[in-house]
Design a protein around this motif. Structure first.
Motif, short mmCIF file in Angstrom:
data_model
loop_
_atom_site.label_atom_id
_atom_site.label_comp_id
_atom_site.label_asym_id
_atom_site.label_seq_id
_atom_site.Cartn_x
_atom_site.Cartn_y
_atom_site.Cartn_z
N ALA A 1 -81.65 29.07 -48.34
CA ALA A 1 -82.40 29.94 -49.25
C ALA A 1 -82.14 31.39 -48.85
N SER A 2 -80.86 31.72 -48.77
CA SER A 2 -80.45 33.07 -48.39
C SER A 2 -79.22 33.44 -49.19
N PHE A 3 -78.80 34.72 -49.08
CA PHE A 3 -77.55 35.05 -49.75
C PHE A 3 -76.40 35.18 -48.75
N ALA A 4 -76.58 34.61 -47.54
CA ALA A 4 -75.46 34.40 -46.63
C ALA A 4 -74.70 33.17 -47.11
N SER A 5 -73.38 33.27 -47.18
CA SER A 5 -72.61 32.25 -47.89
C SER A 5 -72.47 30.93 -47.15
N GLN A 6 -72.73 30.92 -45.83
CA GLN A 6 -72.53 29.70 -45.07
C GLN A 6 -73.78 29.30 -44.30
N MET A 7 -73.92 27.99 -44.09
CA MET A 7 -74.97 27.45 -43.24
C MET A 7 -74.47 27.41 -41.80
N PRO A 8 -75.36 27.57 -40.82
CA PRO A 8 -74.92 27.40 -39.43
C PRO A 8 -74.61 25.94 -39.13
N HIS A 9 -73.84 25.72 -38.07
CA HIS A 9 -73.65 24.36 -37.59
C HIS A 9 -75.00 23.82 -37.13
N ILE B 1 -87.33 35.15 -54.74
CA ILE B 1 -87.40 36.21 -55.75
C ILE B 1 -86.32 37.25 -55.46
N ALA B 2 -85.42 37.42 -56.42
CA ALA B 2 -84.31 38.37 -56.29
C ALA B 2 -84.24 39.21 -57.56
N THR B 3 -85.29 39.98 -57.80
CA THR B 3 -85.38 40.86 -58.96
C THR B 3 -85.80 42.24 -58.47
N PRO B 4 -85.69 43.28 -59.31
CA PRO B 4 -86.14 44.61 -58.88
C PRO B 4 -87.58 44.56 -58.36
N ILE B 5 -87.84 45.32 -57.31
CA ILE B 5 -89.11 45.16 -56.60
C ILE B 5 -90.32 45.53 -57.46
N ASP B 6 -90.14 46.38 -58.48
CA ASP B 6 -91.30 46.71 -59.30
C ASP B 6 -91.74 45.53 -60.18
N THR B 7 -90.91 44.49 -60.28
CA THR B 7 -91.31 43.29 -61.02
C THR B 7 -91.99 42.26 -60.12
N ARG C 1 -73.60 35.84 -62.67
CA ARG C 1 -72.73 37.00 -62.43
C ARG C 1 -72.13 36.91 -61.04
N LYS C 2 -70.84 36.97 -60.95
CA LYS C 2 -70.09 36.59 -59.76
C LYS C 2 -70.59 37.25 -58.48
N GLU C 3 -70.84 38.54 -58.49
CA GLU C 3 -71.18 39.27 -57.27
C GLU C 3 -72.67 39.48 -57.09
N SER C 4 -73.50 38.86 -57.90
CA SER C 4 -74.94 39.12 -57.85
C SER C 4 -75.63 38.25 -56.80
N ILE C 5 -76.77 38.74 -56.32
CA ILE C 5 -77.55 37.97 -55.35
C ILE C 5 -78.12 36.72 -56.00
N GLY C 6 -78.55 36.82 -57.26
CA GLY C 6 -79.08 35.65 -57.95
C GLY C 6 -78.07 34.53 -58.05
N ALA C 7 -76.81 34.87 -58.27
CA ALA C 7 -75.75 33.85 -58.32
C ALA C 7 -75.48 33.29 -56.93
N ALA C 8 -75.48 34.16 -55.92
CA ALA C 8 -75.24 33.71 -54.54
C ALA C 8 -76.31 32.72 -54.09
N LEU C 9 -77.56 33.00 -54.44
CA LEU C 9 -78.65 32.09 -54.05
C LEU C 9 -78.48 30.72 -54.68
#
Length: 235
Positions: free
Chosen positions: A146-154, A75-81, A23-31
């Protein structure tokens, strides 16, 4: 627990993304996108209960279905899971888990109960945890985003550790704009397990770090922090 298994988390040979999707805007897709586009060289295992193929890879319904060693779980799921997922990661002897999931102690009593359950499961198996409610981690040496920030640092030899997700992204944006190199970005979030002292101890023993930049909002283990800071300052 000190630096136990932190090497497996920052230099993993395999990563499981629990909650992976397309899913385009989801954290799971970003990871998933960040691991692939960052050219992480290890094995990437998408985990989703729907079990369909995604990102050109086989999808596993649970980490137990992978049947290969997993060094790091994200892990990027609802916290109760998350308590059950942490148990499953412990049962397969994963090295550690980055808990992106929010909704813990910051929302009050119910969240505190969930965090307590997560901690119990992790302690049962000796599973290390970063988070919950964090941005994730990056390591330039291992090409790990291993983050949902889209870029790596230099690439560089400075490490940044932050509790705040907004500060994490702000420093990353500045570093990219000004071409300042970093070897590690670490978002600790709620620090259910791994805290400043643990990460400082670990970074003090690696060759690709010559300085450590820290953003602190609160400290719970003051003596551990001071001991680690003094030790690293003498290296």
């Amino acid at each position: 627990m000190g630096i136990h298994n932190l090497e497996r988390m920052f230099q993993p040979e395999s990563v499981a993304v629990i909650g992976a999707n397309e899913r385009k805007e989801s954290i799971g897709a970003a990871l998933m996108r960040n691991l692939i586009q960052g050219k992480y060289p290890g094995k990437i295992y998408p985990v989703n209960v729907e079990g369909e193929k995604m990102w050109g890879r086989q999808v596993f319904r649970s980490v137990a279905d992978i049947q290969e060693p997993v060094d790091l779980a994200i892990i990027a799921t609802p916290i109760d899971t998350v308590p059950q997922l942490v148990r499953e990661c412990g049962q397969i002897q994963a090295g550690g888990a980055v808990l992106i999931s929010a909704g813990g102690k910051e929302i009050g009593g119910k969240g505190k109960e969930i965090e307590a359950a997560i901690r119990r499961e992790a302690e049962t198996f000796g599973l290390r945890l970063i988070g919950p409610n964090c941005m994730g981690i990056t390591c330039s040496q291992s090409a790990l985003n291993a983050s949902f920030a889209s870029q790596m640092p230099h690439p560089g030899k400075t490490a940044f550790i932050s509790q705040s997700g907004s500060m994490y992204t702000s420093i990353l944006d500045i570093s990219l704009r000004e071409k300042i190199g970093f070897s590690y970005f670490v978002s600790l979030g709620s620090m259910l397990d791994v805290d400043f002292g643990d990460v400082i101890d670990y970074l003090g023993g690696v060759t690709d770090v010559s300085s450590i930049l820290i953003y602190i909002e609160d400290l719970s283990r003051h003596r551990t922090f001071m001991s680690a800071a003094r030790s690293v300052s003498r290296v």
